[in-house]
Design a protein around this motif. Structure first.
Motif, short mmCIF file in Angstrom:
data_model
loop_
_atom_site.label_atom_id
_atom_site.label_comp_id
_atom_site.label_asym_id
_atom_site.label_seq_id
_atom_site.Cartn_x
_atom_site.Cartn_y
_atom_site.Cartn_z
N LEU A 1 -8.40 11.52 -0.57
CA LEU A 1 -7.04 12.05 -0.60
C LEU A 1 -6.40 11.84 -1.97
O LEU A 1 -5.69 12.71 -2.48
N LEU A 2 -6.67 10.67 -2.57
CA LEU A 2 -6.13 10.39 -3.90
C LEU A 2 -6.72 11.34 -4.95
O LEU A 2 -6.02 11.80 -5.84
N ALA A 3 -8.02 11.63 -4.83
CA ALA A 3 -8.66 12.54 -5.77
C ALA A 3 -8.06 13.94 -5.66
O ALA A 3 -7.77 14.61 -6.67
N ARG A 4 -7.86 14.39 -4.42
CA ARG A 4 -7.26 15.71 -4.21
C ARG A 4 -5.83 15.75 -4.75
O ARG A 4 -5.43 16.72 -5.41
N HIS A 5 -5.08 14.67 -4.48
CA HIS A 5 -3.71 14.60 -4.98
C HIS A 5 -3.68 14.59 -6.50
O HIS A 5 -2.82 15.23 -7.13
N SER A 6 -4.64 13.88 -7.10
CA SER A 6 -4.71 13.82 -8.56
C SER A 6 -4.93 15.21 -9.15
O SER A 6 -4.30 15.58 -10.15
N LEU B 1 0.83 -1.20 0.00
CA LEU B 1 0.00 0.00 0.00
C LEU B 1 0.87 1.26 0.00
O LEU B 1 0.58 2.23 -0.71
N ILE B 2 1.93 1.23 0.80
CA ILE B 2 2.84 2.38 0.84
C ILE B 2 3.46 2.61 -0.53
O ILE B 2 3.53 3.74 -1.03
N THR B 3 3.90 1.53 -1.18
CA THR B 3 4.51 1.64 -2.50
C THR B 3 3.51 2.21 -3.51
O THR B 3 3.85 3.08 -4.32
N LEU B 4 2.28 1.72 -3.48
CA LEU B 4 1.25 2.22 -4.39
C LEU B 4 1.06 3.73 -4.22
O LEU B 4 1.01 4.48 -5.21
N LEU B 5 0.95 4.15 -2.98
CA LEU B 5 0.69 5.57 -2.72
C LEU B 5 1.90 6.44 -3.04
O LEU B 5 1.76 7.53 -3.60
N ARG B 6 3.08 5.94 -2.69
CA ARG B 6 4.28 6.73 -2.98
C ARG B 6 4.54 6.83 -4.48
O ARG B 6 5.05 7.85 -4.97
N ASP B 7 4.18 5.79 -5.24
CA ASP B 7 4.36 5.82 -6.69
C ASP B 7 3.49 6.90 -7.34
O ASP B 7 3.78 7.34 -8.46
N THR B 8 2.42 7.31 -6.68
CA THR B 8 1.59 8.40 -7.22
C THR B 8 2.24 9.76 -7.03
O THR B 8 1.78 10.76 -7.58
N GLY B 9 3.31 9.81 -6.23
CA GLY B 9 3.94 11.08 -5.92
C GLY B 9 3.45 11.68 -4.63
O GLY B 9 3.82 12.80 -4.28
N MET B 10 2.63 10.96 -3.89
CA MET B 10 2.12 11.47 -2.62
C MET B 10 3.26 11.68 -1.63
O MET B 10 4.22 10.90 -1.59
N SER B 11 3.13 12.72 -0.83
CA SER B 11 4.10 12.96 0.22
C SER B 11 3.94 11.93 1.34
O SER B 11 2.90 11.27 1.44
N VAL B 12 4.96 11.81 2.16
CA VAL B 12 4.89 10.90 3.31
C VAL B 12 3.72 11.28 4.21
O VAL B 12 3.01 10.42 4.74
N LYS B 13 3.50 12.58 4.37
CA LYS B 13 2.41 13.06 5.23
C LYS B 13 1.06 12.58 4.71
O LYS B 13 0.21 12.08 5.48
N VAL C 1 0.54 10.02 2.65
CA VAL C 1 0.50 8.55 2.74
C VAL C 1 0.10 8.14 4.15
O VAL C 1 -0.73 7.23 4.34
N ARG C 2 0.68 8.79 5.14
CA ARG C 2 0.33 8.46 6.52
C ARG C 2 -1.17 8.69 6.77
O ARG C 2 -1.82 7.87 7.42
N GLN C 3 -1.70 9.80 6.26
CA GLN C 3 -3.13 10.07 6.44
C GLN C 3 -3.97 8.98 5.79
O GLN C 3 -4.96 8.53 6.37
N ALA C 4 -3.58 8.57 4.58
CA ALA C 4 -4.36 7.55 3.87
C ALA C 4 -4.32 6.21 4.60
O ALA C 4 -5.32 5.48 4.64
N LEU C 5 -3.17 5.87 5.19
CA LEU C 5 -3.06 4.61 5.91
C LEU C 5 -3.77 4.66 7.26
O LEU C 5 -4.37 3.68 7.68
N ASP C 6 -3.70 5.82 7.92
CA ASP C 6 -4.35 5.95 9.22
C ASP C 6 -5.87 6.03 9.10
O ASP C 6 -6.59 5.63 10.00
N GLU C 7 -6.34 6.61 7.96
CA GLU C 7 -7.78 6.77 7.75
C GLU C 7 -8.15 6.20 6.38
O GLU C 7 -8.38 6.94 5.43
N PRO C 8 -8.18 4.87 6.25
CA PRO C 8 -8.41 4.25 4.94
C PRO C 8 -9.72 4.67 4.29
O PRO C 8 -9.84 4.67 3.06
N ASP C 9 -10.71 5.07 5.09
CA ASP C 9 -11.98 5.52 4.51
C ASP C 9 -11.81 6.81 3.73
O ASP C 9 -12.64 7.14 2.87
N ARG C 10 -10.76 7.58 4.03
CA ARG C 10 -10.51 8.84 3.34
C ARG C 10 -9.51 8.69 2.21
O ARG C 10 -9.18 9.68 1.53
N ALA C 11 -9.01 7.48 1.99
CA ALA C 11 -7.93 7.29 1.02
C ALA C 11 -8.34 7.74 -0.39
O ALA C 11 -7.57 8.43 -1.07
#
Length: 279
Positions: free
Chosen positions: A78-83, A51-63, A65-75
């Motif tokens: 967060l991905l839409a906003r990052h996109s 999961l970390i690799t998937l998120l980091r490959d999108t260019g997401m910051s560590v911060k 990624v941590r939010q997405a992992l801590d709150e999977p319902d918001r993932a």
């Protein structure tokens, strides 16, 4: 349990990356030997690494990624906003690439032109910062753009006809404007547009909109591709200062540079004026 080497090979993550994720709290080893510092991972942690690799490959910051992992319902949110941010960054990069290509393919050089006499409607731009850094410069650009829109709307509602694009220039046209600009009080900019309109239309403009009759004259102009920046503005000033006017009695008055914003860049022009003669 898996050693860091074994876990690294299984997840295609370098030991350095695993140590970094450990330090950031993203992927904490199941066991850490307090004496040797050796890390061991559980097989179940492979999914977390994936999961970390998937998120980091999108260019997401560590911060993020941590939010997405801590709150999977918001993932997904967060991905839409990052996109959206990635698309904006990519658009800005594409614009910058095009501007850089244009500058290097055809070095912008001053060109002389003649400007006819014209009637202009002007508006002082309130509230712009000095522009000492990139953030202030961008804020000033936003406020200037808003004032240009207000100017054009007012001209249209008044029944005047615009002749060409609006422009902005430094607010150095009167001794009071000079003083306020030099003291850092502002306003620092004026926006203008050339118009044609009956006298009664010009006389009925709202307060704060000024009518000026500008004389005909010659200008030196440089077109700079891409969005306006402080560095580009300073480069234009330097090139105008170094330009050779048509005769030795003339000079380029860079204090009166006007900037015309276009869809593909900025046209900066400064009047060519006669040097003052002695008493």
């Amino acid at each position: 349990m898996l050693s860091i080497r074994e876990f690294s090979e299984m997840c295609h993550l370098s030991p350095q990356a695993l140590r970094f994720y450990h330090a950031e709290g993203l992927l904490v080893p199941a066991e850490t030997d307090e004496r040797t510092g050796y890390r061991r991972y559980a097989f179940e942690q492979v999914e977390q690494a994936m999961l970390i690799t998937l998120l980091r490959d999108t260019g997401m910051s560590v911060k993020l990624v941590r939010q997405a992992l801590d709150e999977p319902d918001r993932a997904t949110t967060l991905l839409a906003r990052h996109s959206d941010e990635v698309h904006c960054q990519r658009a800005a990069q594409d614009e910058a690439i095009q501007a850089a290509r244009s500058v290097f393919e055809a070095r912008p050089e001053p060109q002389e032109s003649h400007v006819p006499a014209r009637t202009v409607i002007a508006r002082l731009v309130p509230g712009t910062p000095v522009g000492r850094d990139a953030q202030e410069w961008e804020e000033a650009e936003r406020i200037i753009a808003e004032t240009v829109t207000e100017l054009l709307d007012t001209v249209e509602k008044a029944g005047a006809t615009c002749l060409g694009r609006p422009w902005r220039t430094l607010a150095l046209e009167t001794p009071e404007q000079d003083r306020r600009a030099l003291d850092g009080e502002g306003p620092f900019w004026i926006v203008k547009v050339a118009v044609t309109a009956p006298d009664e239309v010009l006389a009925a403009l709202p307060a704060g909109f000024l009518v000026r009759n500008e004389e005909a004259g010659d200008e030196l102009s440089i077109f700079m591709p891409g969005r306006n920046t402080m560095a580009k503005y300073c480069t234009v000033i330097l090139r105008l200062l170094n330009a050779q006017p048509v005769d030795g009695d003339s000079f380029v008055n860079v204090a009166r540079v006007r900037q015309e914003l276009r869809p593909d860049g900025v046209l900066s022009s400064a009047p060519v004026e006669r040097r003052p003669t002695g008493p």
